[in-house]
Enzyme design. Structure first.
Site, PDB file in Angstrom:
ATOM      1  N   ILE A   1      44.236  37.877  49.647  1.00 27.14           N
ATOM      2  CA  ILE A   1      44.008  36.579  49.130  1.00 27.14           C
ATOM      3  C   ILE A   1      42.697  37.091  48.402  1.00 27.14           C
ATOM      4  O   ILE A   1      41.890  38.558  47.850  1.00 27.14           O
ATOM      5  CB  ILE A   1      42.796  36.774  50.228  1.00 27.14           C
ATOM      6  CG1 ILE A   1      41.896  35.705  49.986  1.00 27.14           C
ATOM      7  CG2 ILE A   1      42.293  37.390  51.204  1.00 27.14           C
ATOM      8  CD1 ILE A   1      42.041  34.571  51.933  1.00 27.14           C
ATOM      9  N   THR A   2      42.979  36.251  46.565  1.00 25.09           N
ATOM     10  CA  THR A   2      41.533  36.468  46.261  1.00 25.09           C
ATOM     11  C   THR A   2      40.252  35.452  46.244  1.00 25.09           C
ATOM     12  O   THR A   2      40.530  34.272  46.946  1.00 25.09           O
ATOM     13  CB  THR A   2      42.161  36.033  44.689  1.00 25.09           C
ATOM     14  OG1 THR A   2      42.251  34.611  44.229  1.00 25.09           O
ATOM     15  CG2 THR A   2      43.247  36.475  43.808  1.00 25.09           C
ATOM     16  N   GLY A   3      39.553  35.911  46.058  1.00 23.75           N
ATOM     17  CA  GLY A   3      37.719  34.850  46.427  1.00 23.75           C
ATOM     18  C   GLY A   3      37.379  35.305  47.567  1.00 23.75           C
ATOM     19  O   GLY A   3      36.955  33.624  48.261  1.00 23.75           O
ATOM     20  N   ALA A   4      37.812  36.567  48.827  1.00 24.27           N
ATOM     21  CA  ALA A   4      36.710  36.028  49.800  1.00 24.27           C
ATOM     22  C   ALA A   4      36.130  36.548  50.235  1.00 24.27           C
ATOM     23  O   ALA A   4      35.694  37.097  51.108  1.00 24.27           O
ATOM     24  CB  ALA A   4      38.557  37.443  50.539  1.00 24.27           C
TER      25      ALA A   4
ATOM     26  N   TYR B   1      37.516  21.800  34.865  1.00 23.20           N
ATOM     27  CA  TYR B   1      38.065  21.971  36.474  1.00 23.20           C
ATOM     28  C   TYR B   1      39.664  21.055  36.929  1.00 23.20           C
ATOM     29  O   TYR B   1      40.157  21.688  37.319  1.00 23.20           O
ATOM     30  CB  TYR B   1      37.161  21.811  37.119  1.00 23.20           C
ATOM     31  CG  TYR B   1      36.870  22.022  38.748  1.00 23.20           C
ATOM     32  CD1 TYR B   1      36.783  23.863  38.826  1.00 23.20           C
ATOM     33  CD2 TYR B   1      37.353  21.210  39.869  1.00 23.20           C
ATOM     34  CE1 TYR B   1      37.001  23.895  40.326  1.00 23.20           C
ATOM     35  CE2 TYR B   1      37.621  21.772  40.646  1.00 23.20           C
ATOM     36  CZ  TYR B   1      37.217  22.983  41.549  1.00 23.20           C
ATOM     37  OH  TYR B   1      37.206  22.936  42.390  1.00 23.20           O
TER      38      TYR B   1
END
Ligand SMILES: NC(=O)c1ccc[n+]([C@@H]2O[C@H](COP(=O)([O-])OP(=O)(O)OC[C@H]3O[C@@H](n4cnc5c(N)ncnc54)[C@H](OP(=O)(O)O)[C@@H]3O)[C@@H](O)[C@H]2O)c1
Length: 276
Positions: free
Chosen positions: A10-13, A165
């Site tokens: 997982i990225t951004g954990a 975004y």
């Protein structure tokens, strides 16, 4: 699918939705690898997730998603330590008011929210295929929208953090749709999610309104993680691919996000950016 004894990346954990997702999947018995730009923050997150879940199968590894060489080095390190990958959750994201550039000199929202998961996923596809049945979860947003500006994808002529975004999250959704087609029959599924509006750090650099909106009006990260967890684990979704989910159910996405000709053009552009 059960994630017990499965490998989840997982990225951004280090915070927000990703951390809440990691706590839940760690509680369910998965081995969790956290790809973090700041290893110190990553190790602190591992300690917090271990406390909250009781898991001892957690590892933080360095990966700055604003750098293609860091992503490539991370994938090499991942392969040297793990031989399987059952769930990849492309969760990390950024939203900035000002135009900033990644380590590779590319507009940062486009680089981190779209080009990074594009490269990371492609570099790890063989492991995902080898580990099938396996799943990819791309954290998009209900704010995805507009169109892909192929003439100026990085907002060099005119920049708006909001437009950048929205475009990055539309790009991630188009990538999800086309990748699902390419992976047909491989045992690897790929779906996108909208977590809802969640009180996290996301709006911290996106101006007063976004900061106020996210911190005061959003739901908790635990609630915001539910759709990612559902799409990563639900036995009801065996074989479901190329779909968009919100509130743990299929959701309507923009018309543009279903345009496979645009997805193909975007794929070619992304491959050139990341030198794939
Ligand atoms: N919050 C919402 O309402 C909402 C709504 C729709 C979609 N989303 C999406 O949900 C995902 C998670 O966001 P969140 O709301 O949980 O925000 P968050 O708390 O700010 O978490 C973002 C995560 O991404 C990481 N990150 C940012 N840039 C990175 C980079 N260059 N390399 C590696 N990691 C990087 C951050 O790491 P650091 O700790 O190092 O900063 C952090 O772990 C994002 O994709 C976001 O767009 C959020």
């Amino acid at each position: 699918m059960t994630v017990k004894d499965k490998t989840v990346l997982i990225t951004g954990a280090t915070s927000g939705i990703g951390k809440a997702t990691a706590i839940s999947l760690a509680s369910q018995g998965a081995t969790i690898v956290l790809a973090c730009r700041d290893l110190g923050k990553g190790k602190q997150a591992v300690a917090d997730i271990a406390d909250a879940s009781g898991s001892s199968t957690l590892k933080a590894m360095q990966c700055d998603l604003s750098s293609f060489s860091s992503i490539r080095a991370f994938c090499d390190e991942y392969r040297s330590k793990f031989t399987t990958l059952h769930v990849l959750i492309n969760n990390a994201g950024t939203w900035d008011f000002k135009r900033r550039e990644s380590k590779d000199g590319i507009e940062n929202i486009f680089a981190v929210n779209f080009l990074a998961p594009f490269l990371l996923t492609n570099l790890l596809l063989d492991l995902l295929k080898k580990s099938s049945p396996s799943r990819i979860v791309n954290v998009s947003s209900g704010l995805h929208g507009g169109t892909i500006n192929f003439e100026d994808p990085e907002g060099k002529k005119k920049f708006s953090g909001f437009v950048a975004y929205r475009q990055s999250k539309l790009a991630l959704l188009l990538f999800t749709r086309l990748l699902a087609k390419k992976l047909e029959g491989s045992g690897v599924t790929v779906n996108a999610v909208h977590p809802g509006f969640v009180s996290t750090n996301l709006g911290r650099d996106a101006g007063f309104f976004a900061r106020y909106f996210f911190t005061l009006l959003g739901k908790s990260p635990e609630k915001g993680a539910q759709t990612s967890i559902y799409v990563a684990t639900s036995p009801d979704l065996e074989g479901t691919t190329g779909q968009y989910f919100a509130n743990c159910a299929p959701a309507k996405a923009s018309k543009q996000s279903c345009d496979l000709a645009t997805a193909e053009k975007l794929w070619q552009a992304a491959a050139a950016y990341v030198h794939l």
